[in-house]
Design a protein around this motif. Structure first.
Motif, PDB file in Angstrom:
ATOM      1  N   ILE A 189      -1.984  -6.008  13.183  1.00  0.00           N
ATOM      2  CA  ILE A 189      -3.033  -5.711  11.499  1.00  0.00           C
ATOM      3  C   ILE A 189      -2.034  -5.861  10.122  1.00  0.00           C
ATOM      4  CG2 ILE A 189      -4.068  -3.121  12.090  1.00  0.00           C
ATOM      5  CD1 ILE A 189      -2.347  -1.467  11.486  1.00  0.00           C
ATOM      6  N   TYR A 190      -1.809  -5.918   9.107  1.00  0.00           N
ATOM      7  CA  TYR A 190      -1.549  -5.950   8.158  1.00  0.00           C
ATOM      8  C   TYR A 190      -1.119  -4.761   7.506  1.00  0.00           C
ATOM      9  CZ  TYR A 190      -3.101  -9.981   7.123  1.00  0.00           C
ATOM     10  OH  TYR A 190      -3.308 -11.421   7.160  1.00  0.00           O
ATOM     11  N   VAL A 191       0.601  -4.201   6.782  1.00  0.00           N
ATOM     12  CA  VAL A 191       0.834  -3.391   6.489  1.00  0.00           C
ATOM     13  C   VAL A 191       0.553  -3.173   4.728  1.00  0.00           C
ATOM     14  CG1 VAL A 191       2.373  -1.274   5.679  1.00  0.00           C
ATOM     15  CG2 VAL A 191       1.711  -2.632   8.032  1.00  0.00           C
ATOM     16  N   ARG A 192       0.282  -2.785   3.907  1.00  0.00           N
ATOM     17  CA  ARG A 192      -0.250  -3.606   2.638  1.00  0.00           C
ATOM     18  C   ARG A 192       0.240  -2.394   1.111  1.00  0.00           C
ATOM     19  NH1 ARG A 192      -4.173  -6.973   1.712  1.00  0.00           N
ATOM     20  NH2 ARG A 192      -4.896  -8.079   3.646  1.00  0.00           N
ATOM     21  N   SER A 193       0.612  -2.872   0.116  1.00  0.00           N
ATOM     22  CA  SER A 193       1.355  -1.477  -0.731  1.00  0.00           C
ATOM     23  C   SER A 193       0.454  -0.519  -1.114  1.00  0.00           C
ATOM     24  CB  SER A 193       1.936  -2.708  -1.546  1.00  0.00           C
ATOM     25  OG  SER A 193       0.629  -2.726  -2.314  1.00  0.00           O
ATOM     26  N   GLY A 194      -0.464  -0.376  -0.438  1.00  0.00           N
ATOM     27  CA  GLY A 194      -1.358   0.341  -1.795  1.00  0.00           C
ATOM     28  C   GLY A 194      -2.884   0.473  -0.547  1.00  0.00           C
ATOM     29  N   PRO A 195      -3.898   1.722  -0.630  1.00  0.00           N
ATOM     30  CA  PRO A 195      -4.872   2.157   0.266  1.00  0.00           C
ATOM     31  C   PRO A 195      -5.901   0.842   0.104  1.00  0.00           C
ATOM     32  CG  PRO A 195      -5.069   2.718  -1.929  1.00  0.00           C
ATOM     33  CD  PRO A 195      -4.118   2.355  -1.381  1.00  0.00           C
ATOM     34  N   SER A 196      -6.198  -0.455  -0.293  1.00  0.00           N
ATOM     35  CA  SER A 196      -6.898  -1.650  -0.112  1.00  0.00           C
ATOM     36  C   SER A 196      -7.333  -2.338   0.294  1.00  0.00           C
ATOM     37  CB  SER A 196      -7.570  -1.486  -1.657  1.00  0.00           C
ATOM     38  OG  SER A 196      -6.524  -2.415  -2.463  1.00  0.00           O
ATOM     39  N   THR A 197      -7.451  -3.574   0.830  1.00  0.00           N
ATOM     40  CA  THR A 197      -7.370  -5.166   0.643  1.00  0.00           C
ATOM     41  C   THR A 197      -6.868  -5.617   0.360  1.00  0.00           C
ATOM     42  OG1 THR A 197      -9.568  -5.406   0.642  1.00  0.00           O
ATOM     43  CG2 THR A 197      -9.182  -4.757   2.538  1.00  0.00           C
ATOM     44  N   SER A 198      -7.541  -5.797  -1.435  1.00  0.00           N
ATOM     45  CA  SER A 198      -6.623  -5.722  -2.618  1.00  0.00           C
ATOM     46  C   SER A 198      -5.410  -5.676  -2.865  1.00  0.00           C
ATOM     47  CB  SER A 198      -7.178  -5.737  -3.937  1.00  0.00           C
ATOM     48  OG  SER A 198      -7.508  -4.498  -3.464  1.00  0.00           O
ATOM     49  N   ASP A 199      -4.445  -4.737  -2.010  1.00  0.00           N
ATOM     50  CA  ASP A 199      -3.297  -4.394  -2.572  1.00  0.00           C
ATOM     51  C   ASP A 199      -2.303  -5.255  -1.522  1.00  0.00           C
ATOM     52  OD1 ASP A 199      -2.314  -2.613  -3.892  1.00  0.00           O
ATOM     53  OD2 ASP A 199      -3.984  -1.747  -2.674  1.00  0.00           O
ATOM     54  N   THR A 200      -1.032  -5.944  -2.425  1.00  0.00           N
ATOM     55  CA  THR A 200      -0.582  -6.888  -1.503  1.00  0.00           C
ATOM     56  C   THR A 200       0.101  -6.637   0.017  1.00  0.00           C
ATOM     57  OG1 THR A 200       0.785  -7.266  -3.753  1.00  0.00           O
ATOM     58  CG2 THR A 200       1.942  -8.027  -1.662  1.00  0.00           C
ATOM     59  N   ILE A 201       0.149  -7.637   0.646  1.00  0.00           N
ATOM     60  CA  ILE A 201       0.311  -7.643   2.449  1.00  0.00           C
ATOM     61  C   ILE A 201       2.538  -7.345   1.877  1.00  0.00           C
ATOM     62  CG2 ILE A 201       1.092  -8.691   4.852  1.00  0.00           C
ATOM     63  CD1 ILE A 201      -1.657  -9.814   3.715  1.00  0.00           C
ATOM     64  N   ILE A 202       3.054  -6.046   3.047  1.00  0.00           N
ATOM     65  CA  ILE A 202       4.385  -6.414   2.871  1.00  0.00           C
ATOM     66  C   ILE A 202       5.225  -6.201   4.296  1.00  0.00           C
ATOM     67  CG2 ILE A 202       3.893  -4.665   0.255  1.00  0.00           C
ATOM     68  CD1 ILE A 202       4.583  -2.231   2.017  1.00  0.00           C
ATOM     69  N   SER A 203       4.012  -6.104   5.885  1.00  0.00           N
ATOM     70  CA  SER A 203       4.596  -5.832   6.769  1.00  0.00           C
ATOM     71  C   SER A 203       3.177  -5.950   7.433  1.00  0.00           C
ATOM     72  CB  SER A 203       5.497  -4.722   7.141  1.00  0.00           C
ATOM     73  OG  SER A 203       5.784  -5.045   8.101  1.00  0.00           O
ATOM     74  N   TYR A 204       3.750  -6.456   8.641  1.00  0.00           N
ATOM     75  CA  TYR A 204       2.749  -6.377   9.765  1.00  0.00           C
ATOM     76  C   TYR A 204       3.122  -5.364  10.890  1.00  0.00           C
ATOM     77  CZ  TYR A 204       2.402 -11.152   8.367  1.00  0.00           C
ATOM     78  OH  TYR A 204       1.655 -12.080   7.220  1.00  0.00           O
ATOM     79  N   ALA A 205       2.422  -4.583  11.779  1.00  0.00           N
ATOM     80  CA  ALA A 205       1.689  -3.414  12.345  1.00  0.00           C
ATOM     81  C   ALA A 205       0.937  -3.859  13.919  1.00  0.00           C
ATOM     82  CB  ALA A 205       1.415  -2.217  12.410  1.00  0.00           C
ATOM     83  N   TYR A 206       1.502  -4.254  14.886  1.00  0.00           N
ATOM     84  CA  TYR A 206       1.572  -4.373  16.352  1.00  0.00           C
ATOM     85  C   TYR A 206       0.934  -3.229  17.508  1.00  0.00           C
ATOM     86  CZ  TYR A 206       3.518  -8.973  14.683  1.00  0.00           C
ATOM     87  OH  TYR A 206       3.374  -9.089  13.187  1.00  0.00           O
ATOM     88  N   GLN A 207      -0.457  -3.609  18.277  1.00  0.00           N
ATOM     89  CA  GLN A 207      -0.785  -2.599  19.229  1.00  0.00           C
ATOM     90  C   GLN A 207       0.379  -1.883  19.434  1.00  0.00           C
ATOM     91  OE1 GLN A 207      -2.998  -4.149  22.209  1.00  0.00           O
ATOM     92  NE2 GLN A 207      -5.030  -3.345  21.819  1.00  0.00           N
ATOM     93  N   GLY A 208       0.439  -0.861  19.062  1.00  0.00           N
ATOM     94  CA  GLY A 208       0.798   0.122  20.707  1.00  0.00           C
ATOM     95  C   GLY A 208       2.308   0.580  19.167  1.00  0.00           C
ATOM     96  N   ASP A 209       2.323  -0.038  18.867  1.00  0.00           N
ATOM     97  CA  ASP A 209       3.410   0.506  17.151  1.00  0.00           C
ATOM     98  C   ASP A 209       3.320   2.021  16.978  1.00  0.00           C
ATOM     99  OD1 ASP A 209       4.443  -1.729  17.200  1.00  0.00           O
ATOM    100  OD2 ASP A 209       4.293  -2.120  15.322  1.00  0.00           O
ATOM    101  N   SER A 210       3.819   2.658  16.394  1.00  0.00           N
ATOM    102  CA  SER A 210       3.374   3.868  15.865  1.00  0.00           C
ATOM    103  C   SER A 210       3.885   4.302  14.360  1.00  0.00           C
ATOM    104  CB  SER A 210       3.868   5.447  17.136  1.00  0.00           C
ATOM    105  OG  SER A 210       2.786   5.151  18.056  1.00  0.00           O
ATOM    106  N   PHE A 211       3.314   5.979  13.733  1.00  0.00           N
ATOM    107  CA  PHE A 211       4.233   5.700  12.516  1.00  0.00           C
ATOM    108  C   PHE A 211       3.918   7.648  12.415  1.00  0.00           C
ATOM    109  CE2 PHE A 211       2.973   1.619  12.679  1.00  0.00           C
ATOM    110  CZ  PHE A 211       4.347   0.507  11.664  1.00  0.00           C
TER     111      PHE A 211
END
Length: 384
Positions: free
Chosen positions: A129-151
């Motif tokens: 999945i994408y990690v974004r700068s804000g809470p919408s699909t129009s916000d900039t992609i700043i990183s990625y996360a993968y299955q099993g990653d916990s936050f």
């Protein structure tokens, strides 16, 4: 004479043995990467359909010496192999050691992710999945996360969760692509919000929640589609673009159906049948164009009948305002795959791979991501 012949044979034998080790030496001048996902499949060819050779794990070093359509070629056990580039992080150092040899990793079980015990934590359930700068699909992609990653969860906004990243920064991910990672069922008003609340909201209020979208990556397998400059196949660029589109649609809550998930042939009748077998809200066929007579450039959105014009107009509007290539507008055309599809449908030519400028642009992740953002926003505008 006999001694001289023996020396020649001996030298040939030595060179033959060394040839098995020489490929690794060529990596010294390649770009160096680090595997960012928990497990990364190693394949024999740059395709999800290629045979699985082995696996890298998080933190492994990979030295690349070739790249094709989002795939990186490296060596594994002395043999050339391919891995998906979006699971790699550049280290900026071309002198890094080569990736581990096959005997070091092929039988090795991936290290288990540490258990998360604190309340207000989530685990990624989607492949990536994408990690974004804000809470919408129009916000900039700043990183990625993968299955099993916990936050750890810091806050929630609608269908989105703010998480803490390992570098001390924060980012936002789609809650419906996660599961609750907390083993502590108690919660107080001072704790960070748990994912259940956000997931409950997403099931009813996602931007495309409740809508079924069929994405049709054109061509595939024995049908390469248009062949562009430098022998670039349309089917390959379409496949990588479709990956971006599918992910952003899923982030927006859509139920996404894909007519092909790899490099194989699917007939036009079968593509339409797949769409017609669902309660499809929109069918979008993705293509790249060619025209050798003159350097034509831009994006064209085709539709078949009057019932498709609203969808075509909405997508053309967001594409023209989002992607860097010029818009060629909407045009009516009798494409078979559109004629046989019951749902509102369009076929989008996303650029000309016979145009040097277009080809350079459309092969970039930035362009393909912008296409995905435009299509997602166009569908939101049309369906809502």
């Amino acid at each position: 004479m006999e001694k001289k012949t023996k020396k020649i044979y001996l030298l040939a034998a030595i060179l033959f043995i060394l040839s098995f080790f020489l490929p690794n030496a060529s990596l010294a001048n390649g770009d160096s990467y680090e595997v960012s996902s928990s497990v990364l499949n190693i394949r024999s060819e740059p395709s999800n359909d290629a045979s699985l050779v082995g696996q890298f794990t998080k933190g492994d070093k990979v030295n690349a010496f070739d790249e094709q359509h989002g795939w990186v070629q490296t060596y594994y056990g002395g043999e050339p192999v391919w891995v998906a580039k979006h699971h790699l992080i550049s280290t900026g150092d071309s002198s890094q050691e080569a990736a581990p040899a096959a005997e070091e990793t092929v039988n090795e079980e991936p290290a288990a992710e540490p258990a998360v015990n604190s309340s207000g934590s989530v685990t990624v359930s989607a492949d990536s999945i994408y990690v974004r700068s804000g809470p919408s699909t129009s916000d900039t992609i700043i990183s990625y996360a993968y299955q099993g990653d916990s936050f750890d969860v810091n806050a929630a906004s609608g269908d989105w969760i703010e998480i803490s990243l390992g570098n001390g920064e924060t980012g936002w991910i789609a809650s419906w692509l996660t599961t609750d990672g907390s083993s502590n069922e108690e919660a107080t008003e001072n704790t960070a919000p748990t994912v259940e609340a956000a997931q409950t909201q997403s099931s009813s209020s996602g931007s495309l929640s409740g809508h079924t979208i069929v994405i049709d990556p054109g061509h595939g397998g024995k049908d390469p589609g248009a062949i562009g400059l430098n022998n670039i196949y349309e089917k390959d660029v379409v496949t990588s673009t479709a990956d971006y589109v599918v992910q952003q649609l899923e982030e927006a809550g859509a139920n996404v159906i894909v007519t092909r998930n790899g490099d194989y042939f699917v007939s036009l009748d079968e593509r339409a049948r797949i769409s017609n077998s669902y309660n499809t809200d929109a069918f979008i066929s993705l293509h790249y164009d060619s025209f050798s007579a003159v350097p034509v450039s831009g994006v064209t959105t085709y539709y078949n009948s009057d019932s498709d014009t609203a969808l075509a107009s909405s997508l053309n509007s967001t594409l023209s305002s989002t992607v860097s290539l010029p818009s060629r507008g909407t045009q009516q055309a009798g494409y078979k795959v559109l004629e046989n599809t019951n749902a509102p449908s369009v076929l989008i030519e996303l650029g000309y791979i016979t145009n040097p400028h277009d080809l350079t642009v459309v092969q970039t992740g930035d362009y393909q991501s912008s296409v995905a953002r435009a299509i997602t926003n166009g569908l939101i505008n049309h369906l809502n």
